[in-house]
Write a protein that holds these residues in place. Structure first.
Motif, PDB file in Angstrom:
ATOM      1  N   MET A  44       0.865  -1.175   0.000  1.00 43.19           N
ATOM      2  CA  MET A  44       0.000   0.000   0.000  1.00 43.19           C
ATOM      3  C   MET A  44       0.904   1.229   0.000  1.00 43.19           C
ATOM      4  N   PRO A  45       0.627   2.205  -0.868  1.00 43.88           N
ATOM      5  CA  PRO A  45       1.533   3.350  -0.996  1.00 43.88           C
ATOM      6  C   PRO A  45       1.838   4.068   0.315  1.00 43.88           C
ATOM      7  N   ILE A  62       2.446   2.189  12.519  1.00 45.55           N
ATOM      8  CA  ILE A  62       1.839   2.834  11.357  1.00 45.55           C
ATOM      9  C   ILE A  62       0.326   2.719  11.483  1.00 45.55           C
ATOM     10  N   ASN A  63      -0.347   3.864  11.439  1.00 49.34           N
ATOM     11  CA  ASN A  63      -1.811   3.908  11.466  1.00 49.34           C
ATOM     12  C   ASN A  63      -2.282   4.378  10.099  1.00 49.34           C
ATOM     13  N   LEU A  64      -3.130   3.578   9.451  1.00 54.56           N
ATOM     14  CA  LEU A  64      -3.679   3.936   8.154  1.00 54.56           C
ATOM     15  C   LEU A  64      -5.198   4.030   8.256  1.00 54.56           C
ATOM     16  N   SER A  65      -5.754   5.139   7.784  1.00 54.89           N
ATOM     17  CA  SER A  65      -7.209   5.223   7.688  1.00 54.89           C
ATOM     18  C   SER A  65      -7.658   4.277   6.577  1.00 54.89           C
ATOM     19  N   CYS A  66      -8.936   3.937   6.561  1.00 54.73           N
ATOM     20  CA  CYS A  66      -9.402   3.015   5.514  1.00 54.73           C
ATOM     21  C   CYS A  66      -9.155   3.603   4.131  1.00 54.73           C
ATOM     22  N   ASP A  67      -9.218   4.929   3.997  1.00 52.38           N
ATOM     23  CA  ASP A  67      -8.965   5.539   2.687  1.00 52.38           C
ATOM     24  C   ASP A  67      -7.504   5.414   2.270  1.00 52.38           C
ATOM     25  N   GLU A  68      -6.588   5.299   3.242  1.00 55.66           N
ATOM     26  CA  GLU A  68      -5.170   5.096   2.943  1.00 55.66           C
ATOM     27  C   GLU A  68      -4.840   3.620   2.765  1.00 55.66           C
ATOM     28  N   ALA A  69      -5.793   2.762   3.113  1.00 58.46           N
ATOM     29  CA  ALA A  69      -5.561   1.314   3.053  1.00 58.46           C
ATOM     30  C   ALA A  69      -6.364   0.719   1.895  1.00 58.46           C
ATOM     31  N   TYR A  70      -7.484   0.065   2.189  1.00 53.14           N
ATOM     32  CA  TYR A  70      -8.254  -0.626   1.151  1.00 53.14           C
ATOM     33  C   TYR A  70      -9.533   0.084   0.767  1.00 53.14           C
ATOM     34  N   GLY A  71      -9.709   1.313   1.226  1.00 59.83           N
ATOM     35  CA  GLY A  71     -10.850   2.110   0.810  1.00 59.83           C
ATOM     36  C   GLY A  71     -12.128   1.799   1.565  1.00 59.83           C
ATOM     37  N   GLN A  72     -13.144   2.572   1.230  1.00 62.11           N
ATOM     38  CA  GLN A  72     -14.471   2.386   1.810  1.00 62.11           C
ATOM     39  C   GLN A  72     -15.130   1.154   1.182  1.00 62.11           C
ATOM     40  N   GLY A 194       1.182 -11.003   3.447  1.00 61.06           N
ATOM     41  CA  GLY A 194       1.636  -9.650   3.646  1.00 61.06           C
ATOM     42  C   GLY A 194       0.566  -8.591   3.777  1.00 61.06           C
ATOM     43  N   CYS A 195       0.384  -8.097   4.954  1.00 68.31           N
ATOM     44  CA  CYS A 195      -0.390  -6.894   5.240  1.00 68.31           C
ATOM     45  C   CYS A 195      -1.809  -6.948   4.735  1.00 68.31           C
ATOM     46  N   GLY A 196      -2.452  -8.053   4.926  1.00 60.96           N
ATOM     47  CA  GLY A 196      -3.883  -8.098   4.669  1.00 60.96           C
ATOM     48  C   GLY A 196      -4.301  -8.170   3.230  1.00 60.96           C
ATOM     49  N   CYS A 197      -3.442  -8.633   2.354  1.00 63.77           N
ATOM     50  CA  CYS A 197      -3.856  -8.686   0.970  1.00 63.77           C
ATOM     51  C   CYS A 197      -4.799  -9.816   0.711  1.00 63.77           C
TER      52      CYS A 197
END
Length: 197
Positions: A44-45, A62-72, A194-197
């Motif tokens: 994820m970028p 590292i804290n990612l909002s859903c918009d920074e992760a896999y979206g809404q 890796g990281c929830g893919c």
């Protein structure tokens, strides 16, 4: 050596949702770390950007909002499919197509995707093609185990695609870009890599 483009990175992490003390859904351990070529576009970028500059031995949160992760959650990705699409030799495959199962599918354009079976009626199978972590804020706590120059072979392998944070791949479909093809072993994404893919 700092994490920069074309470095091979090895790290551990605990991935949680619902806050830093929330449910742990995935883990990369020292025995089965996440290995990836930094800057190859497999992560994820935002996750990757926040790792830049870290060195071996550094801890990270590292804290990612859903918009920074896999979206809404996309309601358009929840679809009713005709039940006849799931017939095998004229018979409905109720061993695989059952509520709660994730089923590998292919779109009309040939794109591989996974669908979660939500409901089965006499005529339709309702499936959710959102990423399992869509709509979730993600919380990573981990440690950088190693940073080294990636080999030409490792860099070339990333061009063929793979999986990691945000790729949507899975070890089950042979798409894992992890160096040792290690899969997540804990939680909702066991079998992914890796990281929830």
């Amino acid at each position: 050596m700092a994490i920069t483009k074309n470095k091979m990175v090895s790290l551990t992490y605990d991935l949680r949702i619902e806050g830093a003390n929330g449910e742990m859904i995935e883990q990369a351990t020292a025995e089965k770390p996440l290995n990836f070529v930094y800057g190859a576009g497999l992560m994820m970028p935002k996750f990757e950007a926040l790792l830049e500059g870290l060195e071996q031995g550094n801890d990270f949160n590292i804290n990612l909002s859903c918009d920074e992760a896999y979206g809404q959650i996309d309601e358009n990705a929840i679809v009713d499919l005709p039940k006849h699409l799931f017939l095998v030799e004229g018979k409905f495959d109720d061993e695989i197509i059952k509520v709660g199962n994730t089923v590998p599918m292919m779109s009309a354009s040939g794109q591989r995707m996974n669908g979660l079976v939500l409901e089965i009626t006499d005529d339709i199978v309702k499936m959710d093609f959102n990423h399992p972590l869509a709509g979730e804020d993600l919380f990573f706590k981990g440690k950088v185990l190693e940073v080294r120059d990636a080999t030409d072979e490792e860099i070339a392998a990333t061009v063929q695609g793979g999986c990691g944070c945000g790729s949507g791949g899975s070890c089950n479909d042979g798409g894992c870009g992890c160096e040792d093809e290690s899969c997540a072993t804990e939680g909702a994404n066991a079998g992914g890599c890796g990281c929830g893919c």
